[in-house]
Write an enzyme that holds these catalytic residues in place. Structure first.
Site, PDB file in Angstrom:
ATOM      1  N   ASP A 175       0.858  -1.176   0.000  1.00  0.00           N
ATOM      2  CA  ASP A 175       0.000   0.000   0.000  1.00  0.00           C
ATOM      3  C   ASP A 175       0.899   1.233   0.000  1.00  0.00           C
ATOM      4  OD1 ASP A 175      -2.012   1.823   0.197  1.00  0.00           O
ATOM      5  OD2 ASP A 175      -2.876   1.030   2.044  1.00  0.00           O
ATOM      6  N   ALA A 176       1.124   1.793  -1.188  1.00  0.00           N
ATOM      7  CA  ALA A 176       1.997   2.954  -1.321  1.00  0.00           C
ATOM      8  C   ALA A 176       1.299   4.118  -2.022  1.00  0.00           C
ATOM      9  CB  ALA A 176       3.268   2.578  -2.074  1.00  0.00           C
ATOM     10  N   LYS A 177       0.216   3.816  -2.746  1.00  0.00           N
ATOM     11  CA  LYS A 177      -0.598   4.843  -3.428  1.00  0.00           C
ATOM     12  C   LYS A 177       0.263   5.780  -4.264  1.00  0.00           C
ATOM     13  CE  LYS A 177      -4.232   4.706   0.090  1.00  0.00           C
ATOM     14  NZ  LYS A 177      -3.551   3.867   1.108  1.00  0.00           N
ATOM     15  N   ARG A 178       1.213   5.200  -4.978  1.00  0.00           N
ATOM     16  CA  ARG A 178       2.088   5.999  -5.818  1.00  0.00           C
ATOM     17  C   ARG A 178       1.343   6.489  -7.064  1.00  0.00           C
ATOM     18  NH1 ARG A 178       4.720   6.242  -1.505  1.00  0.00           N
ATOM     19  NH2 ARG A 178       6.863   5.502  -1.367  1.00  0.00           N
TER      20      ARG A 178
END
Length: 309
Positions: free
Chosen positions: A106-109
């Site tokens: 979960d990094a939402k890049r």
């Protein structure tokens, strides 16, 4: 090459669970015994941070193994502790890969051009280092943000096709202010609906033999009516569903976005993070039992809601 969709589908079947365990450590909220033991050994703040996080993540993985379909560490909760936190994050990713447990980072890049490609290299793809292939934080799937434009998603999608990975694109998130932007309408569709349609048009690119696609969507449990409507737009994509438990959504809300394949409900992963840590623990064994018991409770609730769906 196996696909992410097949890997996560097989994990769901093997464990009997649609849960994905969020690993989001906040040190001051972890059981006191972990911090106390680190106090006795650590000589520097950096060493203390690393010891606390490492001990927690090791217990966490042991507690959820075989009870959840996958693990979803949020890199922000490790980044906040600097290099010691990222060291533990890297080791956590490696440990999950070694165990064969599906790993959703979960990094939402999300960014443009070469920056998007660099983000994808960090979590999904490969770069060449002295003639060897290298990926810094390799996961099976990654959460990404589409709101800089659809062209920013292409580098991630390219690597997923090449390396058998998956994506979960933010579509309808679970936070109270989500509709401020995601609910805006243009040309007869909301922003969320437009992102959903983009995903559906390309879902076949990451389809597995199971029928589901690893080109997935983040669709919060907080808005079950919208989840049902979005499922109609993305019938074959895996959904990652946050909001269950501590964020206020119940099991019935959480299964609203599930799909159906060959008459069997599925195509979704329900995230639970803080809820896994509820209760007291004063030793590694008590912490394992607490996390394990909480996972069992959430699995029971979800399975009951699915049966009643």
């Amino acid at each position: 090459m196996s696909t992410f969709a097949d890997k996560i589908h097989q994990s769901i079947q093997r464990t009997g669970s649609h849960l994905v365990a969020g690993c989001d450590p906040v040190i001051e909220k972890l059981p006191a015994f972990i911090r106390t033991e680190a106090d006795k050994i650590a000589r520097t703040d950096a060493e203390w941070i690393e010891r606390v996080l490492r001990r927690f993540t090791e217990v966490f993985v042991a507690s959820v193994e075989g009870k959840v379909a996958g693990v979803k560490p949020n890199i922000a909760f490790f980044e906040q502790y600097g290099l010691p936190g990222l060291t533990v994050f890297s080791d956590l990713c490696a440990a999950l890969r070694a165990k064969g447990m599906p790993l959703i980072i979960d990094a939402k890049r999300g960014d443009i051009g070469t920056t998007a490609a660099a983000y994808s290299n960090a979590f999904l793809g490969k770069i060449s280092i002295r003639g060897n292939s290298f990926c810094g934080f390799e996961g099976d799937a990654l959460t990404i943000n589409p709101f800089l434009g659809f062209d920013t998603l292409e580098p991630f999608l390219k690597d997923c096709v090449e390396y058998g990975k998956g994506l979960f694109i933010l579509v309808q998130t679970s936070n109270p202010g989500a509709k401020d932007l995601q609910g805006l309408s243009a040309e007869g569709r909301t922003v969320s609906e437009r992102v959903a349609d983009w995903i559906h048009e390309r879902a076949a690119m990451l389809a597995g033999a199971c029928g589901w696609s690893g080109l997935g969507a983040v669709v919060g449990a907080s808005y079950p009516d919208e989840a049902r409507a979005l499922r109609a737009r993305m019938p074959s994509s895996f959904f990652l569903i946050p909001g269950f438990g501590a964020q206020g959504a119940d099991a019935k809300d959480s299964v609203a976005g599930f799909g159906s394949m060959h008459g069997v409900a599925g195509g979704a992963l329900v995230n639970v993070s803080r809820g896994l840590l509820e209760g007291r623990a004063e030793s590694d064994e008590e912490l394992r039992q607490r996390i394990s018991s909480n996972a069992d409770t959430f699995n029971t609730q979800l399975n009951a809601a699915l049966s009643a769906k």
